[in-house]
Write an enzyme that holds these catalytic residues in place. Structure first.
Site, PDB file in Angstrom:
ATOM      1  N   ASN A  91      -5.042  50.592  47.329  1.00 57.73           N
ATOM      2  CA  ASN A  91      -4.244  50.497  48.578  1.00 57.73           C
ATOM      3  C   ASN A  91      -4.902  49.288  49.479  1.00 57.73           C
ATOM      4  OD1 ASN A  91      -2.128  51.065  50.546  1.00 57.73           O
ATOM      5  ND2 ASN A  91      -3.544  52.240  51.665  1.00 57.73           N
ATOM      6  N   HIS A 119      -5.178  48.697  53.504  1.00 56.67           N
ATOM      7  CA  HIS A 119      -4.984  49.000  54.938  1.00 56.67           C
ATOM      8  C   HIS A 119      -5.280  48.056  55.895  1.00 56.67           C
ATOM      9  CE1 HIS A 119      -3.780  52.282  57.668  1.00 56.67           C
ATOM     10  NE2 HIS A 119      -5.078  52.093  58.203  1.00 56.67           N
ATOM     11  N   ASP A 156      -5.025  57.383  53.376  1.00 56.33           N
ATOM     12  CA  ASP A 156      -6.191  56.183  53.656  1.00 56.33           C
ATOM     13  C   ASP A 156      -7.376  56.672  53.730  1.00 56.33           C
ATOM     14  OD1 ASP A 156      -3.841  54.467  54.082  1.00 56.33           O
ATOM     15  OD2 ASP A 156      -3.661  55.083  56.280  1.00 56.33           O
TER      16      ASP A 156
END
Ligand code: GAR
Length: 222
Positions: free
Chosen positions: A110, A112, A148
């Site tokens: 991911n 972020h 996250d």
């Protein structure tokens, strides 16, 4: 890793990070193939980018499912069929269930827009400005069930200027995103990056703390 790793990119919007990865596959930096792009929102620009690049563009509109679990099942099924080596979340704004995240443990990344562990969740640029941070930035991390919260591989820093607005700061961070995300995907596909327990390893070296992006680093390990 197989010579050409199978990549699936999950998006919800503009897909500028997707574009950076498409470009890096196109010019041979990433030894992989984007086998599909999946969006949970219909009609977004990222789907157009995929089609333009000749990549199957799949829409799984989350509003069309009876509930969250039904959407999650459909997504999992789609991913099982595509059988990716790496799942790339690129502005994908849905929280994934723990079972799906665990299924792709060490195989899901991911990006972020904050210097994690600062500012998990939304409105990261606004929060950095409100707190008067001197530096802001972006992180690429392996995905774990904690939102996250997975092990960070690399961060790129942006100096916050007095005249930065939420929009201009986001734009400056986005430019950095387009440098680091293809780089991390490249390492992964080259078989140089893996997750062991909670620790990312690059070229067999444990990353006890996140790498800090610079052009020098890119020349050294890119
Ligand atoms: C990027 O800034 C990305 O970091 C962020 O969404 C934007 C997507 O832009 N992701 C998150 O906030 C995830 N929590 P893009 O669609 O142009 O790549």
């Amino acid at each position: 890793m197989a010579m050409r790793c199978r990549l699936v990119v999950l998006i919800s919007g503009s897909g500028s990070n997707l574009q950076a990865i498409i470009d890096a596959v196109g010019d041979g930096r990433i030894p992989g193939e984007i086998v599909a792009v999946i969006s949970n929102r219909p009609g977004v620009k990222g789907l157009e980018r995929a089609k333009k690049a000749g990549i199957p563009a799949i829409t799984l509109d989350h509003t069309g499912y009876a509930d969250r679990a039904a959407f999650d099942r459909a997504l999992q099924q789609q991913l099982e069929t595509l059988d990716p080596d790496l799942v790339i979340l690129a502005g994908f704004m849905r929280i994934l269930p723990e079972s799906l995240v665990n299924r792709f443990h060490g195989k899901m990344l991911n990006i972020h827009p904050s210097l994690l562990p600062k500012y998990r969740g939304l409105h990261t640029h606004r929060r950095a400005l409100e707190n008067g941070d001197a530096q802001h930035g972006v992180s690429v991390h392996f995905v774990t069930p904690e939102l996250d919260g997975g092990p960070v591989i690399i961060q790129a820093h942006v100096d916050v200027a007095p005249d930065h607005t939420e929009e201009t700061l986001a734009a400056d961070v986005l430019k950095r995103e387009h440098r680091i995300y293809p780089l991390v995907v490249q390492w992964y596909c080259q078989g140089r990056l893996r997750l062991e327990g909670d620790t990312p390893l690059l070229d067999d070296q444990p990353l006890e703390s996140p790498l800090r992006y610079s052009e020098k680093l890119e020349r050294r390990v890119g």
